[in-house]
Design an enzyme around this catalytic site. Sequence first.
Site, mmCIF file in Angstrom:
data_model
loop_
_atom_site.group_PDB
_atom_site.id
_atom_site.type_symbol
_atom_site.label_atom_id
_atom_site.label_comp_id
_atom_site.label_asym_id
_atom_site.label_seq_id
_atom_site.Cartn_x
_atom_site.Cartn_y
_atom_site.Cartn_z
ATOM 1 N N CYS A 106 0.866 -1.216 0.026
ATOM 2 C CA CYS A 106 -0.089 -0.020 0.185
ATOM 3 C C CYS A 106 0.892 1.263 -0.141
ATOM 4 C CB CYS A 106 -0.887 0.012 1.269
ATOM 5 S SG CYS A 106 -2.207 1.421 1.084
ATOM 6 N N CYS A 110 -1.814 3.890 7.116
ATOM 7 C CA CYS A 110 -2.596 4.181 8.110
ATOM 8 C C CYS A 110 -2.412 3.345 9.523
ATOM 9 C CB CYS A 110 -4.140 3.561 7.562
ATOM 10 S SG CYS A 110 -4.823 4.399 6.266
ATOM 11 N N CYS A 113 -4.158 0.037 10.455
ATOM 12 C CA CYS A 113 -4.249 -1.163 9.210
ATOM 13 C C CYS A 113 -4.164 -2.399 9.687
ATOM 14 C CB CYS A 113 -3.397 -0.701 7.978
ATOM 15 S SG CYS A 113 -3.329 -1.927 6.714
#
Length: 384
Positions: A106, A110, A113
């Site tokens: 990714c 975040c 996650c």
Amino acid sequence: MFVEKQPRSLFKKRQHPQSEHNWGDSVSVKMQLSSVVTSPKLLLQLCISTVQCFLSSVFSKVRYWTTGACKGTSSALSPVDNKLDQKEIQNATIPTSVNYHFTRKCNYKCGFCFHTAKTSFVLPLEEAKRGLKLLKESGMEKINFSGGEPFLHDKGEFLGKLVQFCKQDLQLPSVSIVSNGSMIKEKWFQKYGDYLDILAVSCDSFDEETNQLIGRAQGRKSHLDCLYKIRNWCQQYKVAFKINSVINTFNVDEDMVESITQLAPCRWKVFQCLLIDGENAGEKALREAERFIISDQQFQEFLDRHSSVSCLVPESNEKMRNSYLILDEYMRFLDCREGRKDPSKSILDVGVKDAICFSGFDEKMFFKRGGKYLWSKADMKLEW
């Protein structure tokens, strides 16, 4: 640096951990070998020890495959229980809705996650298609592609080909994607939009600074600009638009009613931040999500504040943890019952029915949380 594990169907077979000999026993045998020539009695003892070790390994394998594997137990079963277990496999859960996380990579970071970049492995396209065909033959009606960020691999072409295959070749009623939206281009909609029913974009806040704090950003690029742009493309290319939000300590007090009403998604999925050992919690995790966790009461207060939003679909930790059929990048079902992701064998190796027994899937909760809904854009009767 990590060493990636490869799927058994493509590479050398791996022995199940329960069938491996104990390291201490192996050392003990080697020590006895050094003096075996001096003692016939010791030779006899060594033979007996070797036979015992062999039988232990055999019994371990037999016990593993004849116990309540579908129930996650390790105790031996009676012949009656074993028959029931075989019946359970024959009548295994139908994988009506499956989430395939084909990549872990990714471009966002975040902090909460729960499917992190622990490997960079992606199945070859034809192997992925083979697995999807097996799922369709087992009763799959909806496939959701996720990651990682699914548009990152091969600039979205790999994803597009899978979407087209599932709709055009497999004739699935629903094909959907969950994305952070940052990598999507209009030309992807032009090429593959007809084959996609739902596109969900993850957005946790309508304040850019909050998104930056969460990690849902890449550099200074505006996450919200991407969100609104994609919403317009979905309308233009007739794809149902959905929003996913994870409620955590950084956004729990935010009022999103006006923004959600303006964007008018077909569904607004609101998740309570969840801890998964080895992913966003624990020593081996790539994230430390403890600082993002909110209480059940805080989550409920957020829901109450947004109760006027008709498209809101709430999912607490209780509802979410075991009510999703999740396939990882090797097409293994992930069991989250113990607060971590324990993988089954790959459906490419053992088939769907055998693998799904190890998924820990709570089918009752799946239906209770509204997992089955009008998920084909042809049935939604949306105004484009």
